[in-house]
Design an enzyme around this catalytic site. Structure first.
Site, PDB file in Angstrom:
ATOM      1  N   CYS A 131       0.821  -1.210   0.000  1.00 18.82           N
ATOM      2  CA  CYS A 131       0.000   0.000   0.000  1.00 18.82           C
ATOM      3  C   CYS A 131       0.857   1.263   0.000  1.00 18.82           C
ATOM      4  O   CYS A 131       1.400   1.658   1.039  1.00 18.82           O
ATOM      5  CB  CYS A 131      -0.917  -0.013   1.223  1.00 18.82           C
ATOM      6  N   CYS A 134      -0.316   4.070   2.243  1.00 16.80           N
ATOM      7  CA  CYS A 134      -0.068   3.857   3.675  1.00 16.80           C
ATOM      8  C   CYS A 134       1.411   4.057   4.007  1.00 16.80           C
ATOM      9  O   CYS A 134       1.750   4.632   5.029  1.00 16.80           O
ATOM     10  CB  CYS A 134      -0.432   2.436   4.104  1.00 16.80           C
ATOM     11  N   ASP A 135       2.300   3.563   3.156  1.00 13.62           N
ATOM     12  CA  ASP A 135       3.715   3.465   3.515  1.00 13.62           C
ATOM     13  C   ASP A 135       4.645   4.356   2.698  1.00 13.62           C
ATOM     14  O   ASP A 135       5.840   4.434   2.991  1.00 13.62           O
ATOM     15  CB  ASP A 135       4.188   2.005   3.372  1.00 13.62           C
TER      16      ASP A 135
END
Ligand code: NAP
Length: 305
Positions: A131, A134-135
């Protein structure tokens, strides 16, 4: 005993909840491990109708949940750990608590697929990610690889190109599967490169507990080389979240739940909607449409029609 339990809280589950709640079916939604589903992992969604400027995925899902709650949907922010659908009433176990219901809508969606390397597993969350939204933040001004050639891979690459120094898309063929518009966009971004006909053989360095790069093999020449990287984003597709239902509900060879006559599964009273049934379209809007159908089908079933 519950009249209707909806398992999953992505666009399919929440649309089913809106319709079922408005039909006074008093649905209970078990939200699962990833409340809101895959749209929670994206940034702006530009193809959800009605938002000419796009809408943030988390905002869309929060609004859907609020809308479902407004009509009386109940939510359990927990995970289903077992189901018994072969005898009635159906029983759904939620982290130790056993619930009974006369009708179920399965909307458990799909999850990111992994390549299956031991090093991928060991370094997940330590440089390997599924993701970018997200990261991606952890890889500012760093070198990253994105594995895959579909829309997800290019979406991840485009997002990462704003953060990372370079983004290298590693694809196993010499043609992308992604939509033309996404391809054009990715090709026009200077710090996105492509490694064609290439697959990842291994990710380094599991011994150090962090990603330092990957061994990449050209599938046409057989040549293997080491590519430095700080982060590796897996974007090779998704698999349906159906392990709970194996041996009970009929599925295809890839594990997608088979539906007939709308959203009916092989078990009367159990309906399924969204990515868990859909290896083809996999869009938020198609999932929402099937969620609506599942609620209408459930209502008709309960009325004995
Ligand atoms: P996908 O379209 O199935 O693409 C998966 C990609 O990964 C393919 O390029 C495939 O290669 C590659 N791949 C699969 N297994 C692999 C393996 N073991 N090793 C190396 N490469 C592998 O999946 P997706 O990109 O997640 O997209 C799924 C659906 O969601 C699509 O319908 C897509 O249009 C949609 N989507 C839409 C948007 C958007 O509109 N904004 C964004 C994301 C996704 P091959 O090409 O050789 O098969």
């Amino acid at each position: 005993m519950r009249s209707l339990i909806i398992i999953g809280s992505g666009p399919a589950g929440l649309t089913a909840a809106i319709y079922a709640a408005r039909a006074q079916l008093k649905p209970l939604v078990i939200e699962g491990m990833e409340p809101g589903g895959q749209l929670m992992l994206t940034t702006v969604i530009e193809n959800w109708p009605g938002y000419p400027a796009g809408i943030d995925g988390t905002k869309l899902m929060a609004d859907m949940k609020e809308q479902a709650a407004r009509f009386g949907t109940e939510f359990k922010p927990k995970e289903v750990t077992g189901v018994s659908l072969l005898t009635k009433p159906f029983s759904i176990t939620v982290e130790g608590e056993k619930l009974e219901t006369g009708c179920v809508i399965i909307a458990t969606g799909a999850s990111a697929q992994l390549i299956g390397l031991e090093s991928e597993k060991k370094l997940m969350g330590r440089g390997v990610s599924v993701c970018a939204t997200c990261d991606g933040f952890f890889f500012r001004k760093k070198e990253v690889l994105v594995i895959g050639g579909g829309d997800t891979a290019l979406e991840e690459a485009i997002f990462l190109s704003n953060l990372a120094a370079t983004v290298t898309v590693v694809h196993r063929r010499d043609q992308l599967r992604a939509s033309k518009i996404m391809q054009q966009q990715a090709f026009s971004i200077k710090n996105i490169e492509f490694l064609w006909d290439s697959v990842i053989e291994d990710i380094h360095d599991a011994a150090k507990g962090t990603v330092t790069g990957a061994l990449i093999r050209n599938v046409k020449t057989g040549e293997v080389h080491f590519k430095n990287a700080d982060g590796i984003f897996m974007a090779i597709g998704h698999k349906p979240n159906t392990s709970l239902f194996k041996g009970q509900v009929e599925m295809d060879e890839k594990g997608y739940i088979i539906t007939r006559n709308g959203t009916a599964t092989s078990i009367p009273g159990v309906f399924a909607a969204g990515d868990v049934t859909d290896p083809v379209y996999k869009q938020a809007v198609t999932s929402a449409g099937r969620g609506c159908m599942a609620a209408l089908d459930a209502e008709r079933y309960m009325q004995g029609l």
